[in-house]
Design an enzyme around this catalytic site. Structure first.
Site, short mmCIF file in Angstrom:
data_model
loop_
_atom_site.label_atom_id
_atom_site.label_comp_id
_atom_site.label_asym_id
_atom_site.label_seq_id
_atom_site.Cartn_x
_atom_site.Cartn_y
_atom_site.Cartn_z
N GLY A 227 -17.42 8.58 1.36
CA GLY A 227 -16.80 8.68 0.06
C GLY A 227 -16.81 10.10 -0.47
O GLY A 227 -16.50 10.33 -1.63
N PRO A 269 -18.48 10.10 7.29
CA PRO A 269 -17.35 10.78 6.67
C PRO A 269 -16.04 10.55 7.43
O PRO A 269 -16.01 10.64 8.66
CB PRO A 269 -17.75 12.26 6.75
CG PRO A 269 -18.68 12.34 7.92
CD PRO A 269 -19.41 11.04 7.96
N ARG A 307 0.40 7.17 1.15
CA ARG A 307 -0.63 7.35 0.12
C ARG A 307 -0.07 7.56 -1.30
O ARG A 307 -0.59 6.96 -2.25
CB ARG A 307 -1.59 8.49 0.50
CG ARG A 307 -2.36 8.20 1.79
CD ARG A 307 -3.47 9.21 2.08
NE ARG A 307 -4.61 9.02 1.21
CZ ARG A 307 -4.88 9.71 0.13
NH1 ARG A 307 -4.10 10.71 -0.23
NH2 ARG A 307 -5.92 9.43 -0.61
N TYR A 311 -1.53 4.56 -3.26
CA TYR A 311 -2.73 4.91 -4.02
C TYR A 311 -2.42 5.82 -5.21
O TYR A 311 -3.36 6.32 -5.84
CB TYR A 311 -3.72 5.68 -3.14
CG TYR A 311 -4.21 4.99 -1.91
CD1 TYR A 311 -4.89 3.77 -1.99
CD2 TYR A 311 -4.05 5.56 -0.65
CE1 TYR A 311 -5.38 3.14 -0.85
CE2 TYR A 311 -4.54 4.95 0.50
CZ TYR A 311 -5.20 3.75 0.39
OH TYR A 311 -5.69 3.15 1.52
N CYS A 337 14.68 2.55 1.71
CA CYS A 337 15.53 1.88 0.74
C CYS A 337 14.75 1.03 -0.25
O CYS A 337 14.87 -0.20 -0.29
CB CYS A 337 16.62 1.09 1.45
SG CYS A 337 17.83 2.25 2.09
N GLU A 338 13.88 1.65 -0.98
CA GLU A 338 13.30 1.17 -2.22
C GLU A 338 12.63 2.38 -2.83
O GLU A 338 12.64 3.45 -2.22
CB GLU A 338 12.32 0.01 -2.00
CG GLU A 338 11.07 0.35 -1.24
CD GLU A 338 10.15 -0.87 -1.12
OE1 GLU A 338 9.30 -1.01 -2.00
OE2 GLU A 338 10.29 -1.64 -0.16
N TYR A 365 -5.65 9.19 6.74
CA TYR A 365 -4.85 8.06 6.25
C TYR A 365 -3.37 8.44 6.12
O TYR A 365 -2.67 7.95 5.23
CB TYR A 365 -5.42 7.51 4.93
CG TYR A 365 -6.91 7.27 5.02
CD1 TYR A 365 -7.40 6.22 5.79
CD2 TYR A 365 -7.84 8.10 4.39
CE1 TYR A 365 -8.78 6.00 5.91
CE2 TYR A 365 -9.21 7.89 4.51
CZ TYR A 365 -9.67 6.84 5.27
OH TYR A 365 -11.01 6.64 5.39
C1 LIG Z 1 -13.32 3.98 5.30
C2 LIG Z 1 -14.76 4.01 5.56
C3 LIG Z 1 -15.45 5.23 5.59
C4 LIG Z 1 -14.77 6.56 5.35
O1 LIG Z 1 -14.45 6.78 4.03
P1 LIG Z 1 -13.82 8.20 3.61
O2 LIG Z 1 -13.61 8.11 2.16
O3 LIG Z 1 -12.57 8.39 4.39
O4 LIG Z 1 -14.81 9.25 3.99
C5 LIG Z 1 -16.79 5.19 5.91
N1 LIG Z 1 -17.44 4.03 6.15
C6 LIG Z 1 -16.81 2.84 6.12
C7 LIG Z 1 -17.57 1.60 6.41
C8 LIG Z 1 -15.46 2.78 5.81
O5 LIG Z 1 -14.83 1.60 5.77
#
Ligand SMILES: *Cc1c(COP(=O)(O)O)cnc(C)c1O
Length: 407
Positions: A227, A269, A307, A311, A337-338, A365
């Protein structure tokens, strides 16, 4: 502070050269930038034994997996096919952690047979696993610490309504299963979401995990998932990994004295390693002036980079073939086409039909979430290493659309 003298970011000329040689749209990755990120992480956490499992769902091209392996990284996989790709890329089974969610038990059995590390995130699976394997195959348990974090709801996984992990409130049930089946719990895991800037979220999570750890006698590691936030906009900040590394080391050393056993800290990560290493280069097909807006219509769409639409994410866009052009305001859209908007009201150097635009932060992603919607072809991927571009996935051709169809 870590400083890498060798590292030079890619420049516009290199991206244009790739676009000319391999065509557009094209994903371009820069190997040394992944190394720079990986080295920064390992440096930030060097005060305490820490391992990094690259969450490969962000970008699974086998060449990227091999490269991460060459850096010393390990692998976090969410499907058996990612596990197989990891093995193919040269990772040893024990260098792979399988962190599935809602998969068939057969998939977990298959991963045991392959010898990879298993992370279990559901009581019923834990019970079944214990009944089948007892203490013969160590497991990690994914805990939901109920910490709300993450850039937005779709990528936030730790909250009370989340489907991920086994709730901390079910600890007694976990203990009951472990005691009855003799399961060997080797690690505890949490992953509360993506794009977490605030390091206190990780530290709070670590605290919760330590609390749970006292209920298990022979843990080897605590996995804090991922994260880490990376900057998408100019004034975005990234997670302060140096401060986090220092705080985690302090907390871990203190807990080890109480627990009377060494504990490794693990991270997974994804985005942090590969987001900034990637650019998505497209061509401006048309400039379309309407009553209210100037659109740039590019030769791609959310089928290639979902994305922004999925998102609401922001990707920096630069006009790499006219970087010094007069600044003008554009809405950048795709050809699907949207509604298919990459960016509203973006100030770009004047865009002419035929110019190449580069989306930044496209490594994570990006290609991974692409599709053939509108019967469009998926783009190529190119890896630049030591200044040399190499095609690591050819673009789809028309026949690929028919490959699995029975005509
Ligand atoms: C997606 C995911 C990550 C990676 O998250 P990032 O935000 O891309 O770093 C790590 N662990 C698990 C279990 C995930 O599903």
């Amino acid at each position: 502070m870590y400083f890498c003298a060798m590292f030079q970011p890619l420049n516009n000329e290199q991206l244009i050269a790739v676009a000319n040689e391999f065509g557009t749209p094209v994903y371009v990755y820069h190997a040394e930038q992944i190394a720079e990120r990986y080295n920064k992480l390992t440096d930030a956490f060097k005060a305490h034994p820490t391992k990094f499992f690259y969450a490969c769902k962000a970008l699974t091209n086998v060449n990227i997996l091999k490269y991460v392996k060459s850096l010393g990284g390990l692998l976090d996989c969410v499907s058996i096919n990612e596990v197989k790709l990891g093995l193919l890329a040269g990772f040893a089974p024990q260098e792979i952690l399988f962190t599935p969610n809602c998969v068939d038990f057969d998939e977990i059995v298959a991963c045991v047979d392959l010898g990879v590390r298993i992370n279990i995130d559901n009581i019923s699976i834990l019970e079944r696993f214990g009944n089948v394997y007892g203490g013969s195959y160590p497991v990690c348990i994914r805990i939901n610490p109920h910490i709300v974090a993450g850039g937005n709801y779709k990528i936030s996984t730790g909250h009370i309504d989340s489907k991920f992990g086994i709730s901390i409130h079910q600890l007694r049930h976990i203990e009951r299963i472990v005691k009855t089946t003799g399961l060997h719990v080797q690690g505890l895991h949490m992953h509360t979401g993506s794009e977490i800037k605030d390091i206190d979220v990780f530290l709070q999570g670590l605290d919760v995990m330590f609390g749970i750890a006292t209920h298990f006698k022979d843990l080897d590691f605590i996995d804090l998932g991922s994260g880490f936030k990376v900057p998408y906009k100019d004034d975005d900040q990234e997670t302060d990994v140096y401060l986090l590394g220092q705080k985690v080391a302090e907390a871990a050393m203190e807990f080890e004295r109480e627990y009377d056993r060494k504990l490794e800290i693990w991270f997974e990560p994804g985005k942090y390693l590969v987001s900034e290493c990637g650019w998505f280069v497209v061509k401006a097909n048309v400039i379309k002036q309407t009553t209210a807006t100037v659109f740039v219509g590019v030769n791609s769409g959310f089928n290639h980079l979902i994305r922004p639409m999925f998102y609401d994410s922001y990707h920096r866009i630069t006009n790499i073939s006219n970087p010094d052009g007069a600044k003008r305001i554009y809405t950048v859209v795709g050809n699907i086409c949207e509604t298919d908007t990459f960016a509203w009201d973006r100030v770009l150097s004047e865009v002419r039909e035929g110019d190449f635009l580069a989306f930044h932060n496209a490594g994570a992603y990006g290609f991974e979430m692409s599709s053939n919607f509108n019967s469009r072809l998926k783009p190529a991927e190119v890896l630049i290493q030591n200044g040399q571009p190499k095609l690591i996935r050819r673009a789809d051709v028309f026949e690929d659309l028919l490959k699995n169809q029975i005509v």
